[in-house]
Motif scaffolding. Structure first.
Motif, PDB file in Angstrom:
ATOM      1  N   GLY A 107       0.816  -1.150  -0.016  1.00  0.00           N
ATOM      2  CA  GLY A 107       0.005   0.017  -0.137  1.00  0.00           C
ATOM      3  C   GLY A 107       0.854   1.207   0.138  1.00  0.00           C
TER       4      GLY A 107
ATOM      5  N   ALA B 196      -8.125  -0.508   8.263  1.00  0.00           N
ATOM      6  CA  ALA B 196      -7.353  -0.989   6.796  1.00  0.00           C
ATOM      7  C   ALA B 196      -8.148  -0.384   5.811  1.00  0.00           C
ATOM      8  N   ALA B 197      -9.657  -0.578   6.019  1.00  0.00           N
ATOM      9  CA  ALA B 197     -10.127  -0.068   4.459  1.00  0.00           C
ATOM     10  C   ALA B 197     -10.542   1.327   4.591  1.00  0.00           C
ATOM     11  N   THR B 198     -10.383   2.065   5.563  1.00  0.00           N
ATOM     12  CA  THR B 198     -10.840   3.585   5.672  1.00  0.00           C
ATOM     13  C   THR B 198      -9.785   4.448   5.914  1.00  0.00           C
TER      14      THR B 198
ATOM     15  N   GLU C 163      -6.507   4.130   7.465  1.00  0.00           N
ATOM     16  CA  GLU C 163      -5.158   3.846   7.296  1.00  0.00           C
ATOM     17  C   GLU C 163      -4.962   3.627   5.575  1.00  0.00           C
ATOM     18  N   ARG C 164      -6.019   3.383   4.778  1.00  0.00           N
ATOM     19  CA  ARG C 164      -5.859   3.537   3.342  1.00  0.00           C
ATOM     20  C   ARG C 164      -5.664   4.715   2.907  1.00  0.00           C
ATOM     21  N   THR C 165      -6.349   5.709   3.526  1.00  0.00           N
ATOM     22  CA  THR C 165      -6.413   6.971   2.963  1.00  0.00           C
ATOM     23  C   THR C 165      -4.680   7.502   3.469  1.00  0.00           C
TER      24      THR C 165
ATOM     25  N   ARG D 224      -2.197   5.845   0.737  1.00  0.00           N
ATOM     26  CA  ARG D 224      -2.541   6.222  -0.750  1.00  0.00           C
ATOM     27  C   ARG D 224      -2.576   7.426  -0.959  1.00  0.00           C
TER      28      ARG D 224
END
Length: 324
Positions: free
Chosen positions: A33, A145-147, A149-151, A154
């Motif tokens: 990621g 993980a999907a919210t 931390e992904r921001t 990314r």
């Protein structure tokens, strides 16, 4: 929600070579990621300075200077943009980024860019204060993980700043010795209180979707703000609104010098079709909270009063009968 505060995506450099089955510390090139994400131009070379002109404002820059910039290699331009910091989606985002208030709350509707600024600020501070420890939280670890931390991975991280990473413990280590944790405030099955934050020494803590927390969670985080490697400490949060009697709204009403409340009223980077979707939400409590960012009650709701508002009767009760 977090990525909606950006100026648009840009090509990234991704490394995702490590097997997800092996826990423990990893090098930055093996962290899944890691994308050099959308570093927005802006105006901060040090934290909490007075605002200057926005990065998109080129008044005073000569045409030859612009042409020289355009002639630079793409990677050089990306590095420069990353160092300059963000262009803010609104004045409220900028105020959140700048403030040193001990507590600060940023409230707004869906897509307002709250998650993004929740990630941008500790990332900037971690680079500014070597060796300091920061925490980014949600109520439940499985949501990260999907919210949020992904921001972070990314849209915010510059890969060259990351020295190591520990998936099991949930932290990213910077080359200057600073560390950023991503943790949930899940209650321990035995004690009933969040166990993962019990011994953390934090410079600052930031919470995404803070309405999910209990007031005890918030107070518990206050007790973690004791890292001496940073001269000031802060507990900040971003959230969608809930009902107006929610403890979080009450805590910041009225706002004070030590408890700053910021309300998002715009996001300059949202598309017209997304704004149209928000406008089309129903005119009920959920629609007004998520589409307009209002702290509003559901019709017919029954509230439980806080204990300090419950008083013993001072006179005999009277029987009243009423009808329609």
């Amino acid at each position: 929600m977090g990525s909606s505060s950006v100026c648009g995506s840009r090509p990234g450099l991704s490394r995702a070579t490590r097997s997800r089955d092996t826990p423990g510390r990893q090098s930055p090139t093996s962290c899944p990621g890691f994308i050099r994400g959308c570093a927005r131009t802006g105006h901060h070379s040090a934290p909490h300075t007075q605002p200057r002109s926005r990065g998109a404002n080129l008044r005073g820059v000569t045409a030859p200077a612009i042409e020289r910039l355009r002639s630079l290699p793409t990677e050089t331009l990306r590095s420069l943009r990353a160092e300059l910091g963000p262009v803010f989606a609104s004045d409220a985002h900028e105020a959140f980024y700048d403030t040193r208030a001990p507590e600060v709350l940023l409230s707004g509707w869906m897509g307002a860019g709250k998650s993004r600024i929740i990630c941008e600020k500790p990332w900037h501070l971690a680079k500014t204060y070597p060796g300091a420890t920061f925490g980014i939280f949600r109520k439940y670890a499985k949501s990260l993980a999907a919210t949020t931390e992904r921001t972070f991975l990314r849209d915010v991280v510059s890969r060259e700043w990351i020295a190591d990473w520990n998936k099991t413990e949930g932290w990213y280590g910077l080359v200057n010795g600073s560390r950023i944790y991503f943790l949930g405030l899940d209650a321990d099955t035995v004690s009933g209180v969040p166990s993962k934050v019990g011994s953390l020494d934090l410079a600052c803590a930031y919470v995404d979707e803070a309405v999910e927390l209990t007031e005890a969670d918030w107070i518990g985080l206050q007790g973690r703000l004791r890292d001496p490697r940073m001269p000031w400490h802060q507990l900040g949060a971003g959230t969608n609104p809930a009902h107006p009697k929610h403890w979080l709204k009450q805590r910041f009403t009225p706002p004070t010098e030590d408890r700053q409340y910021l309300h998002v009223t715009e996001n300059r980077f949202l598309s017209a079709d997304y704004l149209a979707r928000l406008s089309a939400l129903p005119d009920n409590a959920i629609g007004r909270r998520l589409g307009k960012g209002e702290w509003t009650a559901a019709e017919g709701a029954i509230w439980n009063l806080p204990e300090d508002q419950v008083k013993a009767p001072t006179a005999p009760a009277k029987r009243v009968v009423a009808g329609l």
